[in-house]
Design a protein around this motif. Structure first.
Motif, PDB file in Angstrom:
ATOM      1  N   GLN A  57      67.168  41.931  36.931  1.00  0.00           N
ATOM      2  CA  GLN A  57      65.831  42.158  36.386  1.00  0.00           C
ATOM      3  C   GLN A  57      64.809  41.326  37.154  1.00  0.00           C
ATOM      4  OE1 GLN A  57      65.897  41.194  32.200  1.00  0.00           O
ATOM      5  NE2 GLN A  57      67.499  39.677  32.494  1.00  0.00           N
ATOM      6  N   ALA A  58      63.554  41.742  37.052  1.00  0.00           N
ATOM      7  CA  ALA A  58      62.472  41.013  37.715  1.00  0.00           C
ATOM      8  C   ALA A  58      61.882  40.014  36.728  1.00  0.00           C
ATOM      9  CB  ALA A  58      61.387  41.989  38.171  1.00  0.00           C
ATOM     10  N   GLY A  59      61.401  38.896  37.245  1.00  0.00           N
ATOM     11  CA  GLY A  59      60.716  37.925  36.400  1.00  0.00           C
ATOM     12  C   GLY A  59      59.232  38.244  36.370  1.00  0.00           C
ATOM     13  N   PHE A  60      58.602  37.986  35.212  1.00  0.00           N
ATOM     14  CA  PHE A  60      57.147  38.144  35.202  1.00  0.00           C
ATOM     15  C   PHE A  60      56.478  36.966  34.502  1.00  0.00           C
ATOM     16  CE2 PHE A  60      55.641  39.441  30.951  1.00  0.00           C
ATOM     17  CZ  PHE A  60      56.831  39.732  30.294  1.00  0.00           C
ATOM     18  N   PHE A  61      55.263  36.719  34.914  1.00  0.00           N
ATOM     19  CA  PHE A  61      54.440  35.606  34.447  1.00  0.00           C
ATOM     20  C   PHE A  61      53.140  36.187  33.915  1.00  0.00           C
ATOM     21  CE2 PHE A  61      57.092  34.410  37.948  1.00  0.00           C
ATOM     22  CZ  PHE A  61      57.552  33.134  37.680  1.00  0.00           C
ATOM     23  N   THR A  62      52.646  35.667  32.810  1.00  0.00           N
ATOM     24  CA  THR A  62      51.379  36.199  32.307  1.00  0.00           C
ATOM     25  C   THR A  62      50.608  35.162  31.502  1.00  0.00           C
ATOM     26  OG1 THR A  62      50.341  37.920  30.931  1.00  0.00           O
ATOM     27  CG2 THR A  62      52.570  37.245  30.308  1.00  0.00           C
ATOM     28  N   ASN A  63      49.295  35.309  31.492  1.00  0.00           N
ATOM     29  CA  ASN A  63      48.425  34.431  30.700  1.00  0.00           C
ATOM     30  C   ASN A  63      48.157  35.010  29.310  1.00  0.00           C
ATOM     31  OD1 ASN A  63      46.780  36.589  31.309  1.00  0.00           O
ATOM     32  ND2 ASN A  63      45.260  35.409  32.453  1.00  0.00           N
ATOM     33  N   SER A  64      48.836  36.110  28.956  1.00  0.00           N
ATOM     34  CA  SER A  64      48.546  36.786  27.680  1.00  0.00           C
ATOM     35  C   SER A  64      49.836  37.178  26.968  1.00  0.00           C
ATOM     36  CB  SER A  64      47.702  38.043  27.957  1.00  0.00           C
ATOM     37  OG  SER A  64      47.842  38.959  26.900  1.00  0.00           O
ATOM     38  N   ASP A  65      50.016  36.680  25.728  1.00  0.00           N
ATOM     39  CA  ASP A  65      51.218  37.026  24.958  1.00  0.00           C
ATOM     40  C   ASP A  65      51.234  38.511  24.608  1.00  0.00           C
ATOM     41  OD1 ASP A  65      52.007  34.406  25.113  1.00  0.00           O
ATOM     42  OD2 ASP A  65      51.294  33.870  23.106  1.00  0.00           O
ATOM     43  N   ASP A  66      50.038  39.080  24.362  1.00  0.00           N
ATOM     44  CA  ASP A  66      49.973  40.509  24.044  1.00  0.00           C
ATOM     45  C   ASP A  66      50.436  41.349  25.232  1.00  0.00           C
ATOM     46  OD1 ASP A  66      49.081  40.109  21.508  1.00  0.00           O
ATOM     47  OD2 ASP A  66      46.950  40.395  21.974  1.00  0.00           O
ATOM     48  N   LEU A  67      49.948  40.981  26.403  1.00  0.00           N
ATOM     49  CA  LEU A  67      50.342  41.711  27.611  1.00  0.00           C
ATOM     50  C   LEU A  67      51.845  41.564  27.841  1.00  0.00           C
ATOM     51  CD1 LEU A  67      49.734  43.364  30.125  1.00  0.00           C
ATOM     52  CD2 LEU A  67      48.915  41.286  31.261  1.00  0.00           C
ATOM     53  N   ALA A  68      52.371  40.379  27.574  1.00  0.00           N
ATOM     54  CA  ALA A  68      53.819  40.160  27.726  1.00  0.00           C
ATOM     55  C   ALA A  68      54.590  41.141  26.853  1.00  0.00           C
ATOM     56  CB  ALA A  68      54.180  38.721  27.360  1.00  0.00           C
ATOM     57  N   GLU A  69      54.144  41.271  25.614  1.00  0.00           N
ATOM     58  CA  GLU A  69      54.831  42.161  24.689  1.00  0.00           C
ATOM     59  C   GLU A  69      54.755  43.618  25.158  1.00  0.00           C
ATOM     60  OE1 GLU A  69      53.997  42.627  20.151  1.00  0.00           O
ATOM     61  OE2 GLU A  69      54.247  40.493  20.641  1.00  0.00           O
ATOM     62  N   ASP A  70      53.557  44.023  25.590  1.00  0.00           N
ATOM     63  CA  ASP A  70      53.378  45.397  26.072  1.00  0.00           C
ATOM     64  C   ASP A  70      54.263  45.672  27.287  1.00  0.00           C
ATOM     65  OD1 ASP A  70      51.489  45.622  24.107  1.00  0.00           O
ATOM     66  OD2 ASP A  70      49.759  45.414  25.455  1.00  0.00           O
ATOM     67  N   LEU A  71      54.361  44.702  28.178  1.00  0.00           N
ATOM     68  CA  LEU A  71      55.173  44.896  29.384  1.00  0.00           C
ATOM     69  C   LEU A  71      56.650  44.985  29.040  1.00  0.00           C
ATOM     70  CD1 LEU A  71      53.462  42.622  32.056  1.00  0.00           C
ATOM     71  CD2 LEU A  71      53.777  45.093  32.170  1.00  0.00           C
ATOM     72  N   ILE A  72      57.077  44.152  28.090  1.00  0.00           N
ATOM     73  CA  ILE A  72      58.496  44.186  27.705  1.00  0.00           C
ATOM     74  C   ILE A  72      58.832  45.533  27.069  1.00  0.00           C
ATOM     75  CG2 ILE A  72      60.172  43.221  26.076  1.00  0.00           C
ATOM     76  CD1 ILE A  72      58.979  40.446  26.883  1.00  0.00           C
ATOM     77  N   LYS A  73      57.914  46.043  26.259  1.00  0.00           N
ATOM     78  CA  LYS A  73      58.151  47.368  25.651  1.00  0.00           C
ATOM     79  C   LYS A  73      58.235  48.449  26.731  1.00  0.00           C
ATOM     80  CE  LYS A  73      56.205  46.552  21.085  1.00  0.00           C
ATOM     81  NZ  LYS A  73      54.865  46.353  20.500  1.00  0.00           N
ATOM     82  N   ALA A  74      57.287  48.421  27.655  1.00  0.00           N
ATOM     83  CA  ALA A  74      57.294  49.418  28.736  1.00  0.00           C
ATOM     84  C   ALA A  74      58.555  49.273  29.576  1.00  0.00           C
ATOM     85  CB  ALA A  74      56.048  49.259  29.603  1.00  0.00           C
ATOM     86  N   SER A  75      58.967  48.035  29.786  1.00  0.00           N
ATOM     87  CA  SER A  75      60.168  47.766  30.572  1.00  0.00           C
ATOM     88  C   SER A  75      61.388  48.393  29.903  1.00  0.00           C
ATOM     89  CB  SER A  75      60.325  46.253  30.706  1.00  0.00           C
ATOM     90  OG  SER A  75      61.663  45.910  30.968  1.00  0.00           O
ATOM     91  N   LYS A  76      61.539  48.136  28.598  1.00  0.00           N
ATOM     92  CA  LYS A  76      62.721  48.647  27.883  1.00  0.00           C
ATOM     93  C   LYS A  76      62.747  50.164  27.882  1.00  0.00           C
ATOM     94  CE  LYS A  76      64.020  44.774  25.097  1.00  0.00           C
ATOM     95  NZ  LYS A  76      63.563  43.937  23.993  1.00  0.00           N
ATOM     96  N   LYS A  77      61.585  50.761  27.715  1.00  0.00           N
ATOM     97  CA  LYS A  77      61.523  52.214  27.620  1.00  0.00           C
ATOM     98  C   LYS A  77      61.736  52.884  28.979  1.00  0.00           C
ATOM     99  CE  LYS A  77      60.138  55.510  24.642  1.00  0.00           C
ATOM    100  NZ  LYS A  77      59.191  56.593  24.767  1.00  0.00           N
ATOM    101  N   SER A  78      61.341  52.175  30.045  1.00  0.00           N
ATOM    102  CA  SER A  78      61.378  52.798  31.372  1.00  0.00           C
ATOM    103  C   SER A  78      62.684  52.562  32.109  1.00  0.00           C
ATOM    104  CB  SER A  78      60.246  52.244  32.227  1.00  0.00           C
ATOM    105  OG  SER A  78      60.528  50.897  32.584  1.00  0.00           O
ATOM    106  N   GLY A  79      63.385  51.479  31.759  1.00  0.00           N
ATOM    107  CA  GLY A  79      64.604  51.147  32.504  1.00  0.00           C
ATOM    108  C   GLY A  79      64.397  50.118  33.603  1.00  0.00           C
ATOM    109  N   ASP A  80      63.166  49.817  33.999  1.00  0.00           N
ATOM    110  CA  ASP A  80      62.900  48.736  34.961  1.00  0.00           C
ATOM    111  C   ASP A  80      62.882  47.425  34.174  1.00  0.00           C
ATOM    112  OD1 ASP A  80      62.637  50.249  37.246  1.00  0.00           O
ATOM    113  OD2 ASP A  80      60.440  50.248  37.258  1.00  0.00           O
ATOM    114  N   LYS A  81      63.926  46.622  34.327  1.00  0.00           N
ATOM    115  CA  LYS A  81      64.074  45.446  33.453  1.00  0.00           C
ATOM    116  C   LYS A  81      63.216  44.264  33.886  1.00  0.00           C
ATOM    117  CE  LYS A  81      68.691  46.355  31.722  1.00  0.00           C
ATOM    118  NZ  LYS A  81      70.091  46.043  32.013  1.00  0.00           N
TER     119      LYS A  81
END
Ligand code: BES
Ligand code: MN
Ligand code: ZN
Length: 481
Positions: free
Chosen positions: A369-393
């Motif tokens: 999986q790829a690591g990601f860094f963010t200044n926003s907890d909301d964006l983190a959550e949105d990205l994790i959801k998109a990640s799980k749904k898309s298959g790009d971990k």
């Protein structure tokens, strides 16, 4: 590979593909001898496993693919197994009959996506032996809900085209794909989609004061470019989402030169730019109802009489000065000017950057999986959801003040490397210094994900296209639905 949907199996010669949950699956019981043949091959219907039998008087090939039981149906892997098993088999036409399965149109369309992605290949070989040549040209899917065809054509085929562009850009060597030809290649794939593709040249970047990006480029005879792709499919007054990609078309390390062994892999140091380009193509091809701008800093990092030296101080477009301690930490120098320009030009609320930025990320998370860094907890959550749904971990990584101190410099506003420890985090801290107040930002370090040395069930070895799916899914979930 061509995809067709049909209501009945065609008369023409074909290899039949049937899904099964066990060797004695009800779908196989009317076929004499098949259950026995599968048992002999120890086929138990497990997901991704397959077995072959020959049926009828003329010995038609039958490929039975396991879909597992109780583990959740995965039609993408089922589709992918077809070219994985049959691409060079001599068969030209596969017919996947899903009639025995109770599935949604989306799942059936995903079988097509899996097949097309797994079948994708690209090389410059001119002397393939007959048995190495691909024979399988067409997949016909039978017994799918009738909406599957439309879903494939309007949703998943565009996605597959985006992924294919990324993989092509990443696969091509650096004598073929360099900044100018990168732009041309994207333009040629984008033709007819409505994606607007432009580029800033060296002179324009000089005028804008992009001293960090140009400092990297100055050691190469290849001229840099800033690729700009616009897709405005949303409401006219919505500010666009900004995607930014690292596009180092070859990374020798510059004067801080890399060791010779394995250096050829640095042809794919434009994987972030490749993913952004592929995602933009997918969004345009499926006419996404969203405003999105993709920009890619395209440079070649070479050692040369004119190359920048360790210790040089450069001034970025933001006005902040940078002490270049290590010319091999070039990705952040390219990205920082692209980030500054993109924020100035498009006033986005959200910025996502993708980069094969650090070897340290490969040490942390490997190739899973790829690591990601963010200044926003909301964006983190949105990205994790998109990640799980898309298959790009994706897996979140930390940022923090103490890490930020590690890149302070005595002679400039910052240096381009910290100590060896926490190398991926200090790289992200560097980028964060170029993010404007109020902007939600995430940095995806895809160094371990852009390329795979091993073939996987849904993708052959080589360029993976990582990033396209999660960006496409993020746009769908956050900007469209
Ligand atoms: N492109 C590399 C990062 C990389 C390394 C990607 C291996 C994929 C596989 C990047 O430009 C780089 O060289 N980073 C250095 C940074 C260091 C000098 C602080 C690294 O990771 O070693
Ligand atoms: Mn480097
Ligand atoms: Zn690099």
């Amino acid at each position: 590979m061509q995809i067709q949907f049909a209501t009945a199996r065609p008369d023409a010669d074909h290899v039949l593909v049937l899904p099964a949950t066990a060797s004695d699956d009800a779908a196989l019981k009317d076929l004499p001898g098949v259950v026995k043949a599968l048992e002999k091959q120890r086929f138990e219907g497990k997901r991704g496993k397959s077995a072959t039998a020959w049926i009828g008087d003329d010995g038609q090939r039958l490929l039975v693919v396991g879909v597992g039981e109780g583990e959740g149906l995965d039609l993408e892997t089922l589709g992918a197994t077809i070219p994985a098993q049959l691409a060079t088999s001599g068969e030209t036409h596969a017919v996947l009959d899903l009639s025995s399965m109770d599935i949604h149109a989306d799942a059936a369309a995903r079988a097509a996506l899996g097949a097309v992605n797994r079948a994708w290949n690209f090389d410059h070989r001119t002397k393939k032996k007959d048995e190495e040549k691909v024979t399988l040209e067409t997949l016909t899917i039978v017994g799918a809900p009738h909406e599957a065809k439309e879903l494939w054509e309007e949703r998943y085929q565009p996605l597959s085209k985006g992924i294919a562009l990324t993989r092509e850009l990443v696969t091509e060597p650096a004598n073929i794909i360099y900044p100018e030809s990168f732009v041309e290649r994207v333009k040629s794939h984008a033709e007819g989609t409505g994606l607007v593709v432009e580029a800033l040249d060296e002179k324009e970047m000089e005028k804008l004061g992009m001293g960090a990006l140009l400092g990297v480029a100055q050691g190469s005879v290849r001229k840099p470019r800033l690729l700009v792709m616009k897709w405005m499919g949303g409401e006219g007054d919505d500010v666009p989402l900004l995607l930014v990609g690292k596009g180092v078309t070859f990374d020798t390390g510059g004067i801080s030169i890399k060791p010779a062994a394995g250096m050829e892999s640095m042809k794919w140091d434009m994987g972030g730019a490749g993913a952004v380009s592929g995602a933009m193509l997918a969004l345009a091809a499926r006419e996404a109802k969203a405003n999105v701008v993709g920009i890619c800093g395209l440079v070649e990092n070479m050692p040369d009489g004119n190359a920048q030296r360790p210790g040089d101080v450069v001034t970025s477009m933001s006005g902040q000065t940078i002490e270049v301690i290590n010319t091999d930490a070039e990705g952040r120098l390219v990205l920082c000017d692209a980030l500054t320009w993109g924020q100035k030009e498009f006033s986005p609320k959200t910025v996502l950057d993708l980069a094969t930025l650090t070897g340290a990320m490969v040490i942390s998370l490997g190739h899973e999986q790829a690591g990601f860094f963010t200044n926003s907890d909301d964006l983190a959550e949105d990205l994790i959801k998109a990640s799980k749904k898309s298959g790009d971990k994706l897996w979140r990584q930390p940022l923090g003040e103490a890490y930020d101190r590690l890149i302070d410099s005595p002679i400039a506003d910052m240096k381009n490397v910290g100590p060896r420890e926490a190398g991926s985090i200090t790289a992200a801290q560097f980028l964060q210094r170029f993010i404007e107040d109020g902007v939600d930002w995430a940095h995806l370090d895809i160094a371990g994900m852009a390329w795979s040395d091993k073939a996987k069930p849904t993708i052959d070895k080589g360029a993976t296209g990582f990033g396209v799916r999660v960006l496409d899914m993020y746009v769908q979930r956050e900007l469209e639905d």
